[in-house]
Design an enzyme around this catalytic site. Structure first.
Site, short mmCIF file in Angstrom:
data_model
loop_
_atom_site.label_atom_id
_atom_site.label_comp_id
_atom_site.label_asym_id
_atom_site.label_seq_id
_atom_site.Cartn_x
_atom_site.Cartn_y
_atom_site.Cartn_z
N ASP B 183 0.86 -1.20 0.00
CA ASP B 183 0.00 0.00 0.00
C ASP B 183 0.89 1.25 0.00
OD1 ASP B 183 -2.05 2.05 1.55
OD2 ASP B 183 -3.11 0.52 0.39
N TYR B 318 -3.08 10.93 0.78
CA TYR B 318 -3.68 10.79 -0.55
C TYR B 318 -3.66 12.11 -1.28
CZ TYR B 318 -5.40 6.18 0.79
OH TYR B 318 -5.47 4.88 1.19
N HIS B 381 -4.55 -7.97 0.22
CA HIS B 381 -3.82 -6.72 0.35
C HIS B 381 -2.96 -6.62 1.60
CE1 HIS B 381 -3.25 -2.54 -0.74
NE2 HIS B 381 -3.62 -2.15 0.46
#
Lengths: 392, 418
Positions: B183, B318, B381
């Site tokens: 990630d 982000y 993930h």
């Protein structure tokens, strides 16, 4: 068809007001980066100020009474196809004293509501002493899942179903022929009304949020050629910039509501502060410097907070349309151009601002007005301008 | 650098009390009939989790377990370009093998230092017979996550997260180290490899397989041929389908956090139930049917709820990455790290790039492939959390005697002296 009309007055239970205050008293705020302005979202100072007002000073009962005073409201059941059953629909209905006034259906969007008809209502129904301008009988309903209409219970409540309700409501009120006005979701829904019921019942439609499609050689040859060879005007270039900005920085809410409205809904339903910020961001970003007063904002948000279906229900229209043939990625979206006359009013701070020449793709354009100020919530920001356009 | 301070998670009673009060006032939305999980997390799941949160879930017990299993510390790290001094929280556990390989583990979103929980004992474990190498493990909380301070100024891109990770290792005396991340941890460890690779970072491993097709026959002639001639495997095709699905149906949180982290942050800071739903969606959708227990989920969410900077701070990475010169999650232009790279592919991650694509992103020396394993065994993930033994086995194989990255950090290479 539908049951009888029942007069309606907004009357939120005391327990709902109490719960709101309890939640506000426990409000937990995030921190904020230095000098972040509006870049990361709504500034902390704005939210804190609004929450403080909401906790003390803001009087919902006074606002409620004003709404009930100004907007004659009713509810009635409407049967909806596709298995969605009987739905109780809330609406505003005011007739002009001009007997043969034009019946007009006003359709709101998100994060709007029936409140968006508030300022244009008296202007539209107004009689002209010298017959200088037309008058209208106005109907403004709360979309299912918004305001005080019931929310859909089953998946698959499509744009055509909202359109069905609008049409049936007008017919139920005795308006066999009518015109429509809509922005945001109202633009899509009134387009559907024009497509499905146009000619027979809907006789013309007006929108302040026209779809624009870049011309191609085959679809609009003359426009295409001018697109290639003639420069765009300054205002058209601003429009492109505005649209690009929205695409780049402003579509997150759209994608989330279109794909995971329930996940988002847990926080918007449970946190009035969260709901306030979520909606307030649009009220500011989507308008043209409109001088919102805190109480105005709080009334707007309260309609969502106290809505019959709750705020989560209002997000589901995004999911349903996104997954339907009306979705923005669907190739058939712009098929079946309605044939009834279309009027558009264009405001510079709308989210997507196409050149006027591109808007002929959405309908049979007979009237177009371009304004130098105003944004997404035209009926609220520029009521005189919008009504002026409708009268023309 | 300032000195290390031992740290134990100890959430004040007032915070637990506030949580209790909010849960008592919780308002749930309705749900459409037969909605399943199409519209988002099902209502029944949220109600069940909230009921457990109110009655049965014991944060103090979970807190004690975390403190017991994971030795934690804080220290100040100076960050360049005006970001100042940030107090960083981290897990640090040394192996009894003195020459063990220092490994920096970097988490992502919505993960945390907790993702190192299961691999920690395995990585630090020693083998008297020299069957496998051992590691000294450092797992930081990224600034704005867990119990690390959050950045105060805008512009704290993944480059600065990389700087923090690197400086932390140096401050612990690990002049040479390797990294593992998925990630945002993938992005950050790649930046560490670019900026500090060779001199300090000696190898990097990721469980997030990303890449672009080798479209240019001039830049990657052999890969290009391979790519042209080799059909995609079944797991790779499944990976494409998954990625398309993810982009269409599950990317809303990503775009929203890139656009307006503060706006959505008001709701998620104020509503524990909202935060639960927001994170739980990822825990379920991004894993390979991992059998989450309710308490596991609630512990994971609690780390966000009780985090030092609050959950909103965690979204800003982000925004920063999106508005940086990388213009998004990762930019694969600008060259590749030169140090040895290892990749472990797990079938239910949201992106499973083909090997030919991964090879364009770095100096690939090791590939662990778990994509052919059946569902509920393969992993997704959160590899370190879902498949700790598989991930550790891959790391051991990458760094073992005779392995492709043996001895990158010291002659002993993670083994006892013979």
């Amino acid at each position: 068809m539908s049951s009888i009309e029942t007069p309606f007055k907004i009357s939120v239970p005391d327990s709902d007001l109490d719960l709101l205050q309890k939640k506000l008293s426990l409000a937990t705020f995030p921190n904020e980066l230095e000098n972040s302005g509006w870049r990361y979202g709504v500034p902390l100072a704005d939210v804190k100020r609004l929450v403080a007002r909401w906790s003390e000073g803001y009087d919902w009962r006074a606002e409620e009474a004003k709404l009930n005073e100004e907007l004659p409201q009713f509810t009635r059941d409407i049967e909806v196809s596709g298995g969605h059953g009987r739905m109780n629909i809330h609406y505003v209905h005011k007739r002009s004293e001009v007997e043969n006034a034009i019946p007009l259906l006003f359709v709101h969007g998100w994060p709007g509501s029936f409140i968006e008809v508030r300022k244009i209502l008296p202007l539209l129904v107004q009689a002209s002493p010298d017959g200088k301008f037309p008058s209208f009988h106005v109907v403004a309903f709360s979309l299912p899942g918004y305001g005080f209409s019931e929310a859909p219970k089953k998946p698959g409540f499509l744009a055509s179903h909202y359109a069905e309700i609008g049409n049936k409501l007008m017919l139920a009120l005795g308006y066999n022929e009518y015109v429509t006005q809509g922005g945001d979701w109202g633009a899509l829904i009134t387009r559907k009304i024009a497509q499905i019921y146009g000619g027979k019942h809907s006789k013309a439609w007006h929108t302040n949020m026209p779809f624009g499609v870049p011309p191609t050689l085959t679809s609009q040859p003359l426009t295409y050629l001018s697109h290639l060879f003639l420069p765009y005007t300054a205002s058209e270039k601003l429009g492109f910039a505005r649209s690009a900005e929205f695409q780049k920085e402003g579509t997150g809410y759209f994608l989330e509501q279109s794909t995971q409205p329930q996940t988002l809904g847990y926080s918007l339903t449970d946190s009035p502060v969260g709901l306030l910020a979520w909606i307030y961001e649009k009220l500011v970003n989507w308008t043209d410097g409109y001088p919102w007063e805190d109480d105005e904002v709080l009334t707007w948000v309260s309609i969502y907070y106290f809505s019959l279906g709750g705020p989560t229900a209002s997000a589901r229209i995004y999911y349903e349309v996104y997954h339907s043939s009306d979705g923005s990625t669907s190739p058939t979206r712009l098929k079946n151009k309605p044939t009834i006359p279309l009027g558009v009013s264009m405001f510079p701070k709308e989210l997507v601002v196409p050149p006027k020449s591109w808007t002929t793709a959405s309908g049979n354009l007979v009237f177009a007005a371009q304004h130098t100020s105003g944004g997404h919530f035209a009926a609220h920001e520029k009521p005189e301008l919008l009504v002026g356009d409708l009268r023309k | 650098m300032s000195t290390e301070v031992p740290f134990k998670i100890s959430i004040p009673d007032t915070q637990l009390e506030l949580l209790r009060k909010k849960l008592d006032l919780v308002t749930f939305p309705d749900e459409l009939e037969d909605a399943g999980s199409r519209y988002g997390v099902p209502l029944a799941d949220i109600k069940r989790l909230v009921a457990r949160w109110k009655d049965g879930f014991d944060w103090r017990v979970e807190e004690a377990k975390l403190n017991e299993e994971m030795p934690q510390f804080t220290r100040d790290i100076e960050v360049s370009d005006g970001h100042g001094t940030l107090n960083v929280h981290y897990v640090h556990k040394r192996s009894e093998v003195d020459g063990a390989i220092p490994l920096l583990f970097v988490h992502g979103w919505p993960g945390s230092f907790i993702e190192s929980r299961k691999i920690l004992p395995l990585l630090t474990e020693s083998s008297r017979d020299g069957d496998f190498p051992s590691f000294h493990v450092v797992a930081l909380s990224l600034p704005g996550f867990g119990f690390s301070e959050a950045p105060k100024k805008s512009g704290f891109t993944p480059d600065y997260h990389a700087e923090v990770g690197h400086k932390l290792m140096l401050s612990l005396g690990y002049n040479e180290y390797v990294t593992q991340g998925g990630d945002w941890g993938y992005v950050i460890t790649r930046k560490i490899a670019m900026k500090y690779g060779g001199t300090h970072s000696k190898a990097w491993h990721t469980n997030m397989s990303m890449g672009f097709p080798p479209l240019n026959p001039l830049s990657h002639p052999i890969l290009f041929l391979q790519w042209m001639l080799t059909p995609y495997s079944e797991p790779e095709k499944a990976g494409f389908t998954r990625w398309k699905q993810f982009q269409k149906e599950e990317n809303g949180y990503y775009i929203l956090q890139c656009n307006k982290p503060q706006t959505v942050g008001y709701a998620l800071a104020d509503s524990p139930v909202g935060l639960l739903g927001w994170i739980y969606e990822g825990l379920v959708n991004w894993t390979d049917e991992y059998p989450w227990t309710d308490d596991e989920v609630l512990t994971w969410i609690s780390i966000y709820l009780f985090s030092r900077a609050g959950p909103t701070a965690s979204f800003r990475i982000y925004y920063e990455a999106q508005h940086s010169k990388d213009s998004g999650f990762i930019s694969l232009t600008g060259g590749n790290p030169k140090i040895p790279m290892g990749v472990s592919r797990f079938p239910k991650d949201m992106v499973v790039a083909p090997m030919s694509w991964i090879k364009t992103t770095g100096n690939l020396v090791f590939a662990g492939d778990h994509t052919s394993v059946g569902t509920n065994k393969g992993g997704g993930h959160f590899a370190a959390y879902e498949r700790p033994e598989a991930l550790v086995e891959d790391l051991r194989n990458m760094f073992r005697r005779g392995g492709p990255a043996f001895g990158v950090t010291s002659k002993k290479g993670g083994y006892f002296d013979k």
